[in-house]
Design an enzyme around this catalytic site. Sequence first.
Site, PDB file in Angstrom:
ATOM      1  CB  SER A  27      -8.113   3.469   2.492  1.00  0.00           C
ATOM      2  OG  SER A  27      -7.094   3.046   4.006  1.00  0.00           O
ATOM      3  CB  SER A  57      -8.307   1.095   5.368  1.00  0.00           C
ATOM      4  OG  SER A  57      -8.869   1.706   5.897  1.00  0.00           O
ATOM      5  CE  LYS A  62      -4.025   2.312   2.544  1.00  0.00           C
ATOM      6  NZ  LYS A  62      -3.953   1.292   4.292  1.00  0.00           N
TER       7      LYS A  62
HETATM    8  N1  GLN Z   1     -12.637   3.363   6.669  1.00  0.00           N
HETATM    9  C1  GLN Z   1     -12.329   4.455   7.773  1.00  0.00           C
HETATM   10  C2  GLN Z   1     -12.039   5.601   7.879  1.00  0.00           C
HETATM   11  O1  GLN Z   1     -12.522   5.844   6.625  1.00  0.00           O
HETATM   12  C3  GLN Z   1     -11.094   2.914   8.020  1.00  0.00           C
HETATM   13  C4  GLN Z   1      -9.908   4.011   7.304  1.00  0.00           C
HETATM   14  C5  GLN Z   1      -8.876   2.853   7.659  1.00  0.00           C
HETATM   15  O2  GLN Z   1      -9.193   1.704   8.672  1.00  0.00           O
HETATM   16  N2  GLN Z   1      -7.631   3.278   7.472  1.00  0.00           N
HETATM   17  O3  GLN Z   1     -11.984   5.536   8.901  1.00  0.00           O
END
Ligand code: GLN
Length: 486
Positions: free
Chosen positions: A154, A178, A79
């Site tokens: 994400s 994420s 990532k």
């Molecule tokens: N979707 C969640 C957010 O927007 C989690 C994001 C993540 O785990 N980096 O914060």
Amino acid sequence: MRLSDCSLAELGRLIRSREVSAAELTEHYLERIERIDPKVRAYISVLEAEARRKAAEADRILAAGGGAGPLTGIPAALKDNICLEGAATTCASRMLENFYPPYSATAAEKLLRAGAVVLGKLNMDEFAMGSSTEHSAFFPTHNPWDTDRVPGGSSGGAAAAVAAGLAPYAIGSDTGGSIRQPASFCGVVGMKPTYGAVSRYGLVAFASSLDQIGPLTRTVADNALVLEAIAGYDPRDSTSVPDAPAGYAHGLENGVRGLKIGLPKEFFTSGLAPGVEKAVRDSVRRLEALGAETGECSLPHMDYALAAYYLIATAECSSNLARYDGVRYGLRAPARDMIGMFRASRSAGFGPEVKRRVMLGTYVLSSGYYDAYYLRAQKVRTLIREDYERVFAEYDVILSPTAPTAAYRLGEISDPLTMYMGDIYTIPVNLAGLPGISLPAGLTDGLPVGVQLIGRHFEEALLYRAAYALEQSGVFTARPALAEAE
Ligand code: GLN
């Protein structure tokens, strides 16, 4: 069997017996990326030259005999918020578009030392803020099961790359879901390890008390293998835990007989799509048939988890992202004076979701509001952790859906709150610092559904054991048509 269908154990055997060279395997993946990735757009950057160099090095080690481990010569992808020395690490943000870190994250370093061949860096929501990868400043990633749909986020690039056979495995990060939610949307296995199990050194910080690095793979055994390689104490991360138990694949095949699995009643209510609920309940039945004992449990404070998360995560993000000011890091936009330069740089460098969160976080930390919001959210966090502790006094594992729906269409969710609600089952796990794994549970209307297993701190091995039993029951064998393309 195609190389891109092989498990990591199979690839390792082919490499070590020298039936396939690391160079051949790397070319296989580079060719697939060139052919298939234009439809998926999982990669922000592909590191062809560096991958070829690393593969040649692995082949030399293999030819010399000895020194080869289970991941030697096998490609991987990261990532784009995980630093890799000399490779652009953008966090899918204009702000870091030209950031070439002079060092590698500990997790990346460990993989490189284990002989991994890094193919490239993967798309994500900007600074990991989002659930669909639509917040990437560069382009959205498409779900390999249906390219009109999002891959989740994400770590959407990571999940899509693994699902489409564009990398044998990927490393993502999980602050509120994420790793697990995109794994669920793309039909792959994603583990968010216990907070402190994997070093965060070199992971670009979003919300430091919640962030954790973990693997995305096609199978449960592959996942345990990769976690084994990246986990462990690191003096460069003060929250890394010394003496955490290793041996993640230990007892993988021991089954679930007698295992007590709790089903939180708060997670099987309205808002859960019928097709998702059906697949998750089918997993419960399979585990029961294998000898697990299941029962209803309660996590009474779950109603407050989302609010607590969006206060704590935004507070931490506003503080962590203060460093991007056009001086210390990142994009610099010209202006007449210094304050103007800060303003112009941050205005040009951050996208709308990041700005929203920085503003919210700055507000909740500001004097007069700190006690009302931030402090209260921290108290709720404690209540949530205690909810889990009570359940774990009675049950070994908690089972829930990973996400309330399967993958939605690109552009379908435009309002941020609706997007945030999709994290309802994953966020509390980060607040409590627990390990959680998502694995495929079936399909609904041709789209994958994930089931989440949550364990006590540092009981990843038990989660892998339960997940493996479920996987081996044949719950999910499908692959996206796009990945089959020869
Ligand atoms: N979707 C969640 C957010 O927007 C989690 C994001 C993540 O785990 N980096 O914060």
